[in-house]
Write an enzyme that holds these catalytic residues in place. Structure first.
Site, mmCIF file in Angstrom:
data_model
loop_
_atom_site.group_PDB
_atom_site.id
_atom_site.type_symbol
_atom_site.label_atom_id
_atom_site.label_comp_id
_atom_site.label_asym_id
_atom_site.label_seq_id
_atom_site.Cartn_x
_atom_site.Cartn_y
_atom_site.Cartn_z
ATOM 1 N N ASP A 64 0.859 -1.182 0.000
ATOM 2 C CA ASP A 64 0.000 0.000 0.000
ATOM 3 C C ASP A 64 0.897 1.235 0.000
ATOM 4 O O ASP A 64 2.108 1.130 0.195
ATOM 5 C CB ASP A 64 -0.987 -0.010 1.171
ATOM 6 C CG ASP A 64 -0.332 0.124 2.540
ATOM 7 O OD1 ASP A 64 0.855 -0.243 2.666
ATOM 8 O OD2 ASP A 64 -0.998 0.578 3.479
ATOM 9 N N TYR A 66 3.038 4.712 0.693
ATOM 10 C CA TYR A 66 3.714 5.302 1.850
ATOM 11 C C TYR A 66 2.716 6.181 2.603
ATOM 12 O O TYR A 66 1.883 6.863 2.002
ATOM 13 C CB TYR A 66 4.891 6.158 1.391
ATOM 14 C CG TYR A 66 6.013 5.390 0.732
ATOM 15 C CD1 TYR A 66 6.694 4.373 1.393
ATOM 16 C CD2 TYR A 66 6.414 5.714 -0.564
ATOM 17 C CE1 TYR A 66 7.738 3.696 0.789
ATOM 18 C CE2 TYR A 66 7.464 5.047 -1.181
ATOM 19 C CZ TYR A 66 8.124 4.038 -0.497
ATOM 20 O OH TYR A 66 9.155 3.358 -1.092
ATOM 21 N N PHE A 77 6.720 2.014 -4.289
ATOM 22 C CA PHE A 77 8.121 2.210 -3.903
ATOM 23 C C PHE A 77 8.672 3.581 -4.282
ATOM 24 O O PHE A 77 9.778 3.934 -3.885
ATOM 25 C CB PHE A 77 9.030 1.104 -4.475
ATOM 26 C CG PHE A 77 8.760 -0.259 -3.920
ATOM 27 C CD1 PHE A 77 9.086 -0.569 -2.609
ATOM 28 C CD2 PHE A 77 8.148 -1.238 -4.686
ATOM 29 C CE1 PHE A 77 8.827 -1.825 -2.071
ATOM 30 C CE2 PHE A 77 7.875 -2.494 -4.170
ATOM 31 C CZ PHE A 77 8.217 -2.789 -2.861
ATOM 32 N N HIS A 186 10.995 -9.315 0.593
ATOM 33 C CA HIS A 186 10.688 -7.888 0.446
ATOM 34 C C HIS A 186 11.963 -7.065 0.670
ATOM 35 O O HIS A 186 12.808 -7.438 1.488
ATOM 36 C CB HIS A 186 9.611 -7.493 1.458
ATOM 37 C CG HIS A 186 8.981 -6.178 1.179
ATOM 38 N ND1 HIS A 186 9.538 -4.981 1.592
ATOM 39 C CD2 HIS A 186 7.848 -5.848 0.512
ATOM 40 C CE1 HIS A 186 8.764 -3.976 1.196
ATOM 41 N NE2 HIS A 186 7.737 -4.471 0.540
#
Length: 226
Positions: A64, A66, A77, A186
């Site tokens: 989701d 930031y 990202f 991740h």
């Protein structure tokens, strides 16, 4: 909500008429009216605006947006050029350096990737300020699952980079023999050392694209003048 346009609008038109989407729309509009929500509404669908369906060559799947002030820009990202680079993206840049020799830039804006056919998609497209995962379960997952199904149905090579467990849960939806699915830990500081560093996904992506007659991605994000 800035509407989705172009070939994505046509591909997703059935979703816009589903009952879940009507509920999602109302929920999100109410959240923007009554709460501080990221990204700004005009940036919510930037992944689709920057990367038309017929140009998608690579999909990077985030969770989701930031949730701190000024960070989210509608691309997973990625942050705006004047915002400090978040820790996960720092690690992505480190892997890019080790894999492809890219220098580590002074900004975290990934629009250059999106404009080359890298769909930077979060599975949830909005979030309350300072509350990670606060819009999980309101309907975005159904919408982005539909996006993934549409991509899986494309009769052409596409590479999926699935980092971390939430992204890897989508792997069962991907069964197109012309497409490549790569998985790794991740890039978060909590997990990057457990399989993200050294995954070489960027070089492997470009090798696959070139093997299929497609131009590789220029992964280098350039420095900007401060």
């Amino acid at each position: 909500m800035a509407p989705i346009a172009g070939d994505w609008q046509e591909a997703l038109k059935d979703e816009f008429h589903q009952p879940y989407y009507a509920r999602l729309y109302q929920t999100v509009m109410n959240e923007y009216r009554t709460r501080k929500v990221f990204p700004p509404p005009e940036d919510m669908f930037n992944a689709f605006h920057f990367t038309p369906l017929n140009e998608v060559k690579v999909v990077i799947l985030g969770q989701d947006p930031y949730h701190n002030d000024g960070q989210a820009n509608g691309l997973c990202f990625s942050v705006k050029k004047d915002v400090e680079i978040p820790p996960s993206l720092v690690n992505i840049y480190q892997e890019l350096h080790d894999d492809c020799g890219c220098y580590i830039p002074n900004n975290g804006c990934l629009e250059k990737w999106a404009k080359q056919g890298v769909l930077l998609l979060n599975t949830v497209l909005t979030v309350r300020a300072h509350q990670a995962n606060s819009h999980r379960g309101i309907g975005w997952e159904s919408f982005t699952d539909a996006v993934i199904r549409i991509l899986n149905e494309q009769d052409r090579p596409i590479v999926y980079l699935l980092w971390g467990r939430p992204a890897q849960m989508k792997k069962t939806m991907l069964n197109n023999p012309k497409q490549l699915v790569l998985t790794a830990a991740h890039p978060s500081p909590l997990s990057a050392a457990r399989g993200f560093f050294g995954c070489r996904h960027f070089g492997r992506t470009n090798a696959f694209l070139q093997e299929n007659g497609l131009a590789p991605i220029d992964w280098q994000i350039e420095n900007i003048e401060r």
